[in-house]
Design a protein around this motif. Structure first.
Motif, short mmCIF file in Angstrom:
data_model
loop_
_atom_site.label_atom_id
_atom_site.label_comp_id
_atom_site.label_asym_id
_atom_site.label_seq_id
_atom_site.Cartn_x
_atom_site.Cartn_y
_atom_site.Cartn_z
N LEU A 31 0.83 -1.20 0.00
CA LEU A 31 0.00 0.00 0.00
C LEU A 31 0.87 1.25 0.00
CD1 LEU A 31 -2.92 1.19 0.32
CD2 LEU A 31 -2.50 1.18 2.78
N ALA A 32 1.88 1.26 0.85
CA ALA A 32 2.78 2.41 0.90
C ALA A 32 3.49 2.62 -0.43
CB ALA A 32 3.80 2.22 2.02
N LEU A 33 3.95 1.51 -1.02
CA LEU A 33 4.63 1.61 -2.31
C LEU A 33 3.68 2.10 -3.39
CD1 LEU A 33 7.21 1.14 -3.93
CD2 LEU A 33 6.47 -1.22 -4.30
N ALA A 34 2.45 1.60 -3.37
CA ALA A 34 1.46 2.00 -4.37
C ALA A 34 1.11 3.48 -4.23
CB ALA A 34 0.19 1.15 -4.23
N ILE A 35 0.90 3.93 -2.99
CA ILE A 35 0.61 5.34 -2.76
C ILE A 35 1.80 6.20 -3.17
CG2 ILE A 35 0.14 7.06 -0.98
CD1 ILE A 35 -1.47 4.95 0.51
N LEU A 36 3.00 5.68 -2.86
CA LEU A 36 4.22 6.40 -3.20
C LEU A 36 4.35 6.58 -4.71
CD1 LEU A 36 6.67 7.54 -1.62
CD2 LEU A 36 7.84 5.38 -2.11
N VAL A 37 4.13 5.50 -5.45
CA VAL A 37 4.27 5.54 -6.90
C VAL A 37 3.15 6.36 -7.54
CG1 VAL A 37 4.22 4.15 -9.01
CG2 VAL A 37 5.57 3.39 -7.04
N SER A 38 1.90 6.03 -7.17
CA SER A 38 0.76 6.71 -7.81
C SER A 38 0.68 8.17 -7.38
CB SER A 38 -0.55 5.99 -7.46
OG SER A 38 -0.80 6.01 -6.06
N LEU A 60 7.18 16.02 -0.74
CA LEU A 60 6.37 15.92 0.47
C LEU A 60 5.61 14.60 0.53
CD1 LEU A 60 4.88 19.53 0.78
CD2 LEU A 60 6.89 18.58 1.91
N PHE A 61 5.08 14.21 -0.61
CA PHE A 61 4.31 12.97 -0.66
C PHE A 61 5.20 11.77 -0.36
CE2 PHE A 61 1.69 9.66 -2.52
CZ PHE A 61 0.43 10.03 -2.09
N VAL A 62 6.39 11.75 -0.94
CA VAL A 62 7.32 10.66 -0.69
C VAL A 62 7.72 10.61 0.78
CG1 VAL A 62 9.66 9.84 -1.15
CG2 VAL A 62 8.21 10.57 -3.05
N CYS A 63 7.95 11.75 1.39
CA CYS A 63 8.32 11.80 2.80
C CYS A 63 7.19 11.32 3.70
CB CYS A 63 8.73 13.22 3.19
SG CYS A 63 10.27 13.77 2.45
N PHE A 64 5.95 11.56 3.28
CA PHE A 64 4.79 11.16 4.07
C PHE A 64 4.56 9.65 4.01
CE2 PHE A 64 0.11 10.48 4.24
CZ PHE A 64 -0.12 10.89 5.54
N VAL A 65 4.72 9.06 2.83
CA VAL A 65 4.37 7.66 2.62
C VAL A 65 5.58 6.73 2.67
CG1 VAL A 65 3.29 6.03 1.03
CG2 VAL A 65 2.38 8.35 1.25
N GLY A 66 6.73 7.22 2.21
CA GLY A 66 7.90 6.38 2.05
C GLY A 66 8.35 5.62 3.29
N PRO A 67 8.34 6.23 4.49
CA PRO A 67 8.82 5.49 5.67
C PRO A 67 8.10 4.18 5.93
CG PRO A 67 8.68 7.83 6.17
CD PRO A 67 8.06 7.64 4.80
N ALA A 68 6.87 4.05 5.45
CA ALA A 68 6.12 2.81 5.69
C ALA A 68 6.82 1.60 5.09
CB ALA A 68 4.71 2.93 5.12
N LEU A 69 7.56 1.81 4.00
CA LEU A 69 8.28 0.70 3.39
C LEU A 69 9.33 0.12 4.32
CD1 LEU A 69 8.80 2.21 -0.18
CD2 LEU A 69 7.18 0.43 0.48
N LEU A 70 9.87 0.95 5.21
CA LEU A 70 10.93 0.52 6.11
C LEU A 70 10.40 0.10 7.48
CD1 LEU A 70 13.52 3.36 5.33
CD2 LEU A 70 13.46 1.05 4.37
N VAL A 71 9.40 0.79 7.99
CA VAL A 71 9.02 0.58 9.39
C VAL A 71 7.85 -0.38 9.58
CG1 VAL A 71 9.85 2.89 9.99
CG2 VAL A 71 7.44 2.56 9.46
N THR A 72 7.13 -0.73 8.52
CA THR A 72 5.99 -1.63 8.68
C THR A 72 6.40 -2.97 9.30
OG1 THR A 72 4.76 -0.61 6.88
CG2 THR A 72 4.11 -2.83 7.51
#
Length: 433
Positions: free
Chosen positions: A162-169, A270-282
């Motif tokens: 989900l985080a990756l999809a939100i990040l890309v889209s 900003l969008f990447v900073c908001f969503v990107g950390p989920a890829l690492l911390v989930t």
């Protein structure tokens, strides 16, 4: 409140193969893309391209999604009456229909009235098609496994994708818009939705449902029973309020980049900073749940989100680097407030099925997704209301000049307001057992 898988008498076949976990997780390519991009770009399309007043634009974005409050539980009840075997066929048809409709959403007329009508009608159609994908998709975890911890692992895959999809889209959608126009956004995201649909349909094939009973009562009766479930009621109220906060922040990204940071290209950062950390911390949040408890992790993640959002109010006045850093903190909390409630929902629904002997999982997820959709839609509406109160001036070409009061409203709606909402949501979470 449950605290471990052993208490559920986990069987060996409740541990799902990687193929199923990954296949289920890939469905979030569709949910993430559809959840992020309209919240990110529909409001700017209406206010800054079609010349629609901010308050009216917020209402136009809200109404089609509010329809899901009625429609999603109907879809869930229909699935319950047909049994677990109906989930995947619904998912496939709904997702592919959504992909086509989304491609059409951004190719409407350029005049204010006709363009606004086009957006409303197509968004209504998208919301209806999405219900037939999202509701069965959310119901699957409770039926794929009866393991408390395995559902958390399943949701870890989902939230990471989900985080990756939100990040890309979400990250690329503004780039595509700036490069070729809004019509390119429709084609790009429509393709992502189709890919996610086909991957989840294929990846979850061949798994015997753990809950095989069907619902026998009317939809009204099922809704009454679901609404009386105290654990579910408190969990869904927490989820809705937090979806409202997330929706407001998504709606504010483009405005903050343009008017507060004065850099149109900052929206993607900003969008990447908001969503990107989920890829690492989930995965770290998953370990927290397994070692301690899902509810405790949910509280901690919520507080991290709120603190990061408030701090962003200060950082936005300092500059881009500080704002990106505080938004990354928000992103760490965001990963948790996605993982934990979605892992807790199938626990509640499956416990109800075990206790009652009836499968109401679809009705639970129908109400859940209706609440999520409403919250995500109310977020832009609430953000638009803050803009209107601040005197934000609409335009047909993005050339309006904003007052200092309007720019303050842009920042407050993006930072302090979401933080307050998340703190309020904890009043319901503390009652969850």
């Amino acid at each position: 409140m449950m605290s471990g898988g052993a208490a559920n008498g986990v069987r060996a076949d409740d541990v799902l193969p990687t193929r199923v976990r990954a296949g289920y997780g890939l469905g979030s390519v569709a949910t993430g893309s559809f959840g992020a991009v309209p919240g990110l770009l529909l409001l700017p399309l209406l206010t800054d391209n079609l010349g629609v007043a901010a308050w009216l634009a917020g209402l136009l974005v809200l109404l089609p999604k509010a329809w899901d409050v009625i429609f999603n539980p109907i879809v869930g009840g229909l699935g319950d009456r047909r049994g677990a075997s109906s989930r995947r066929p619904f998912l496939l048809r709904g997702g592919l229909t959504l992909a086509v409709l989304f491609a059409l959403l951004f190719v409407g007329p350029s005049s204010t009235t006709a363009g606004a009508i086009w957006v409303v009608v197509l968004y209504f159609a998208c919301a209806s098609a999405y219900a037939f994908f999202q509701v069965p998709y959310m119901a699957l975890p409770a039926e794929l496994t009866s393991s408390y911890d395995e559902r958390t692992r399943l949701m870890t895959w989902r939230v990471a994708v989900l985080a990756l999809a939100i990040l890309v889209s979400g990250g690329l959608a503004p780039v595509v818009r700036d490069a070729v126009g809004y019509w390119g956004v429709g084609l790009f995201v429509g393709a992502l939705i189709a890919v996610g649909t086909l991957a989840s349909w294929r990846g979850t094939a061949g798994v015997t449902p753990r809950v095989t009973t069907s619902s026998v009562g009317s939809l009204r009766e099922q809704l009454r029973v679901v609404s009386a479930n105290r654990a579910f009621r408190n969990l869904v109220c927490t989820w809705i309020i937090q979806a409202l906060a997330t929706g407001a922040m998504l709606a504010g990204v483009d405005y903050v980049a343009r008017w507060v940071l004065e850099d149109d290209g900052a929206a993607t950062v900003l969008f990447v900073c908001f969503v990107g950390p989920a890829l690492l911390v989930t995965p770290l949040w998953q370990r927290f749940a397994e070692r301690r408890d899902k509810r405790q992790g949910y509280v901690v993640a919520s507080l991290v989100f709120a603190v990061g959002a408030v701090t962003t109010w200060w950082a936005s006045n300092v500059g881009m680097a500080a704002t990106a850093l505080t938004l990354a903190v928000v992103g760490v909390g965001y990963a948790g407030i996605q993982l934990f409630p979605m892992a807790m929902l199938p626990d509640v629904a499956a416990d109800d099925a075990t206790a009652s002997g009836e499968n109401r999982i679809g009705t639970f997820t129908g109400v859940w997704t209706a609440g999520e959709t409403l919250g995500l839609a109310l977020g832009p509406f609430l953000y638009a209301a803050v803009l209107a109160l601040g005197g934000y001036a609409p335009s047909t070409g993005g050339g309006a000049t904003q007052t200092g009061q309007a720019i303050t409203a842009v920042a407050l709606g993006f930072t302090v307001m979401p933080a307050v909402l998340v703190v309020v949501s904890l009043l319901f979470l503390r009652r969850y057992r």
